[in-house]
Design a protein around this motif. Structure first.
Motif, short mmCIF file in Angstrom:
data_model
loop_
_atom_site.label_atom_id
_atom_site.label_comp_id
_atom_site.label_asym_id
_atom_site.label_seq_id
_atom_site.Cartn_x
_atom_site.Cartn_y
_atom_site.Cartn_z
N GLU A 57 -20.24 -40.95 26.38
CA GLU A 57 -20.60 -40.78 25.15
C GLU A 57 -21.45 -39.65 24.95
OE1 GLU A 57 -20.76 -45.47 23.57
OE2 GLU A 57 -21.01 -45.22 26.01
N MET A 58 -21.80 -39.31 23.59
CA MET A 58 -22.78 -38.28 22.88
C MET A 58 -23.31 -38.44 21.77
SD MET A 58 -21.11 -34.03 23.36
CE MET A 58 -21.35 -33.83 25.68
N PRO A 81 -26.03 -46.21 18.89
CA PRO A 81 -26.65 -46.25 20.05
C PRO A 81 -26.01 -47.82 20.68
CG PRO A 81 -28.62 -45.11 19.65
CD PRO A 81 -27.66 -45.95 18.37
N SER A 82 -26.14 -48.23 20.28
CA SER A 82 -25.57 -50.11 20.42
C SER A 82 -24.06 -49.99 19.90
CB SER A 82 -26.22 -50.84 19.55
OG SER A 82 -26.13 -50.53 17.87
N GLU A 83 -23.44 -49.25 19.69
CA GLU A 83 -21.80 -48.84 19.14
C GLU A 83 -21.67 -49.83 20.44
OE1 GLU A 83 -17.72 -48.39 19.42
OE2 GLU A 83 -18.90 -47.28 20.64
N SER A 134 -11.92 -46.80 6.48
CA SER A 134 -12.65 -47.85 6.67
C SER A 134 -13.88 -47.78 8.34
CB SER A 134 -12.40 -49.38 7.30
OG SER A 134 -12.93 -50.76 6.66
N SER A 135 -14.42 -48.37 8.43
CA SER A 135 -15.27 -48.03 9.66
C SER A 135 -15.02 -49.00 10.84
CB SER A 135 -16.51 -47.94 9.31
OG SER A 135 -17.27 -49.58 8.60
N LEU A 136 -15.20 -49.26 12.48
CA LEU A 136 -15.58 -50.75 12.75
C LEU A 136 -16.78 -51.42 12.68
CD1 LEU A 136 -14.14 -48.34 15.59
CD2 LEU A 136 -13.13 -48.92 14.27
N SER A 137 -17.24 -51.75 11.37
CA SER A 137 -18.00 -53.00 11.41
C SER A 137 -18.02 -53.79 10.23
CB SER A 137 -19.07 -52.04 9.94
OG SER A 137 -20.55 -53.14 10.54
N SER A 193 -18.78 -43.59 13.01
CA SER A 193 -19.92 -44.05 12.03
C SER A 193 -20.97 -42.98 11.82
CB SER A 193 -20.50 -44.94 12.47
OG SER A 193 -19.09 -45.80 11.91
N LEU A 194 -20.72 -41.33 11.41
CA LEU A 194 -21.54 -40.39 12.15
C LEU A 194 -22.50 -40.29 10.38
CD1 LEU A 194 -19.61 -37.14 13.53
CD2 LEU A 194 -21.04 -38.85 14.80
N LYS A 195 -24.04 -39.79 10.91
CA LYS A 195 -24.81 -40.18 9.16
C LYS A 195 -24.57 -39.19 8.62
CE LYS A 195 -26.10 -44.76 9.96
NZ LYS A 195 -26.06 -45.70 9.11
N GLU A 196 -24.73 -37.92 9.73
CA GLU A 196 -24.81 -36.61 8.82
C GLU A 196 -23.56 -36.07 9.50
OE1 GLU A 196 -29.17 -35.50 8.08
OE2 GLU A 196 -29.42 -36.20 7.39
N PRO A 197 -23.01 -35.50 8.88
CA PRO A 197 -21.64 -34.76 9.93
C PRO A 197 -22.22 -33.12 9.60
CG PRO A 197 -20.58 -35.71 8.69
CD PRO A 197 -22.00 -36.67 8.51
#
Length: 679
Positions: A353-354, A334-336, A499-502, A374-378
């Motif tokens: 945003e969802m 949520p803090s993305e 890579s991710s956006l982290s 960055s989905l945890k469990e697609p």
């Protein structure tokens, strides 16, 4: 002797009428008592014989008048001695009249089209009454494919007008040979000015059983400049933003053209003007810049002034200025902040945003771009809905969570026809390279420095590639790996990041290249309609996917014309088949009931703009060793040996004259044949 309409011979039964009248019209003599019978007998014999002769002559005149009148309607004729006995049914003669724009040109005989009609009538009149005819024009109309007689064909010739359709010589011959008859001797005459663009440069094949005769009309080469084409430089069309369109003009003459006024109008308002000079035989590209457009569909017209040919001095095109672009971001965090900050900075983008835990699949079709971050469990359900969305023309960007379960994420990727995760790479920061030739980076960099600063990563996935035919690398890593790539799937696209956006995985989200990269992806996700179509050539129109209920239809509407196209749904778009219904250049509104869906522009084919003509040797060279006959328009039907071969002697006029003569004889016998009396 043969008859064109032998059915009328049944009317010969009408000769029974005067015969019946003659048999039942005996004159009754009145008895007269006289003292000397000898004198009475002499008078009686003399009057009876003369009256009988008079009645017989009248009967004969009436009968012959009826016979010749019936024969006149049956149309008797004497075939030429050269006609084959086996060809009693006659020949099939096909005549092609070129009615394209170039036939509006004038020569000493008037317009070329009118001269072509006269030549066609000469040919038709030189054939016999048993011959059949078929007319072909650039319109390829069904009524012109029907087999007709001489009189019907001459009537059809008078109705031919200039057409917007442009055909090639091979297309015309294919059309004629499609309906070729195997049971008739077939001859074909093609009457045209034979432009070089019409004749073409490719070898031509013909049906050897058909005799082709080419009749070339004498046309004058005219100077001409046309508005050839137009395209947009702006990646998207935004309200009140600068716009740039490139227009291409072509000079077909052998002389330089100067001071050609060029004007751009949009929705009947002038937006840009220019004055150009074009070298002989060359093309010129000119960029027209303007701004101040409002949202909605725009009807644009580019116009020049050029004489004497004006049909190609105007080019219509249409485009849509979108008010906004809908983007959907699905994230487990949520803090993305990176995607939110990127698309919230410009009011043109409407970001929704969802959370990963509450995704509304039914809303996917409302968005041009979907970003998975960055989905945890697609889930497999998400993969199924995204694949359907992409195959229908949608765009998806996937930034993985590098801490996700690799097996679960691989299953999600393979469901989207993407490569699975091979391994997670961790180590020192690795710099990427960029493919500046990729379409994503068109017009992004004005000047590229030699030591360009590019994103670096210290954690990234390497993927197990199986089939890279649909893959395009955008940002690359060493060892033939990619940092960011595009996959074309169905009618849509999926962008996959390694890579991710982290911040802990690299600086991709903070790098300056990230903004133009994501913006160009968003702009490319919009489905741009084709700027314009060509009448008589483009029969298939493409549109964004249009949802229709069972009883709904689409229609193309202009000021005084309406077309109902055939609709076919395909992944990501709706196809509209208009066949040959659109014959006039202009703007057509695509409507569902009263709802305006889009505006479609049509233009005349520029194939007719080149006013250069092929000569006899050039045309014959395309046929190689195939036999064709070539004639100049100054030669008439007699010089083409048509008259002597096919002319038959018609007798209906003689029969009509004889019928009138015998009617006159009958009247003369009644009025002037007097019976003398012997006193």
């Amino acid at each position: 002797m043969n008859f064109l309409y032998p059915g009328f011979l049944f009317a010969l039964l009408a000769i029974a009428i005067p015969i019946v009248i003659h048999l039942f019209n005996f004159r009754k003599f009145k008895k007269v008592y006289f003292s000397n019978v000898q004198f009475l007998s002499a008078v009686k014999e003399q009057n009876s014989s003369r009256e009988k002769l008079k009645h017989l002559l009248i009967l004969l005149s009436r009968t012959l008048a009826i016979i010749f009148l019936v024969l006149a309607f049956a149309r008797p004729f004497i075939p030429s001695s050269n006609q084959s006995i086996n060809n009693a049914s006659g020949s099939l003669v096909s005549i092609y009249i070129d009615n394209s724009y170039s036939m509006e040109s004038l020569n000493k005989e008037g317009s070329l089209l009118e001269e072509a009609k006269r030549k066609a009538k000469e040919i038709v009149n030189s054939y016999s009454l048993t011959d059949q005819f078929r007319l072909v024009t650039n319109d390829f109309e069904g009524k012109h494919q029907q087999v007709v007689n001489k009189e019907e064909l001459i009537s059809m010739l008078d109705g031919i007008k200039i057409s917007t359709a442009a055909r090639s010589l091979q297309q015309v011959m294919n059309r004629i040979e499609t309906d070729a008859s195997a049971n008739k001797n077939e001859a074909t005459y093609l009457i045209s000015d034979f432009q070089q663009t019409f004749v073409g440069k490719q070898p031509i094949k013909k049906n050897e059983s058909i005799d082709y005769s080419f009749i070339k009309l004498n046309a004058n080469s005219l100077p001409n400049i046309s508005v050839d084409s137009v395209w947009s430089i702006s990646p998207v069309h935004l309200p009140n933003q600068p716009e740039q369109f490139v227009v291409q003009l072509r000079n077909y003459s052998e002389e330089d053209a100067s001071d050609i006024p060029l004007q751009l109008t949009i929705n009947k308002q002038q937006k840009a003007i220019s004055n150009v000079k074009i070298a002989a035989g060359k093309t010129l590209k000119d960029t027209l810049s303007f701004s101040g457009l409002k949202g909605g569909w725009q009807k644009a017209t580019i116009t020049i002034k050029d004489f004497p040919l004006t049909f190609d001095d105007q080019l219509n095109f249409s485009f849509k200025v979108a008010q906004d672009l809908n983007v959907l971001s699905i994230s487990s965090n949520p803090s993305e902040k990176y995607i939110r900050s990127l698309f919230s900075a410009d009011p043109y983008f409407k970001l929704t945003e969802m959370p990963e835990s509450n995704i509304r699949y039914s809303a996917f079709e409302d968005y041009s771009l979907i970003v998975l971050n960055s989905l945890k469990e697609p889930s497999s359900g998400l993969a199924q809905q995204l694949k359907l969305y992409v195959e229908n023309g949608g765009s998806v960007v996937v930034f993985p969570d590098l801490d996700v379960n690799a097996a679960n994420f691989t299953s999600f990727l393979t469901s989207l026809s993407l490569p699975g995760v091979q391994q997670l790479n961790i180590g020192p920061a690795i710099a990427s390279t960029i493919d500046l030739k990729h379409s994503i980076f068109n017009d992004v960099f004005e000047q590229v420095p030699q030591n360009i600063d590019l994103p670096v990563v210290n954690r990234y996935f390497s993927y197990a590639e199986r089939n890279s035919s649909n893959k395009e690398n955008i940002l690359k890593l060493p060892l033939n790996r990619f940092l960011f790539a595009r996959y074309n799937i169905g009618a849509g696209k999926i962008y996959l990041s390694a890579s991710s956006l982290s911040d802990k995985d690299g600086n991709m989200a903070l790098h300056p290249v990230f903004v133009p990269l994501m913006f160009k992806i968003a702009f490319a996700s919009t489905k741009e309609q084709q700027l314009y179509y060509t009448t008589g050539k483009d029969n298939l129109l493409e549109s964004e996917r249009i949802s229709l209920s069972g009883n709904q239809t689409l229609k193309l509407v202009s000021e005084d014309f309406e077309v109902i196209p055939e609709v076919r749904q395909t992944p990501g778009k709706t196809l509209l088949y208009v066949a040959d219904q659109v014959k006039r250049a202009g703007f057509y509104d695509l409507k569902k009931a009263d709802e305006l869906l889009s505006v479609v522009a049509f233009n005349d084919d520029r194939l007719e703009s080149d006013m250069h003509y092929a000569n006899e040797n050039e045309i014959k060279a395309l046929f190689g060793k195939q036999n064709i006959a070539f004639y100049n328009s100054k030669k008439d039907a007699l010089s083409m040996n048509v008259e002597l071969k096919n002319k038959s002697s018609e007798l209906w006029k003689l029969c009509l004259i004889l019928a009138v003569v015998f009617l006159a004889i009958e009247i003369g016998l009644i009025r002037f044949f007097k019976l003398s009396k012997n006193i």
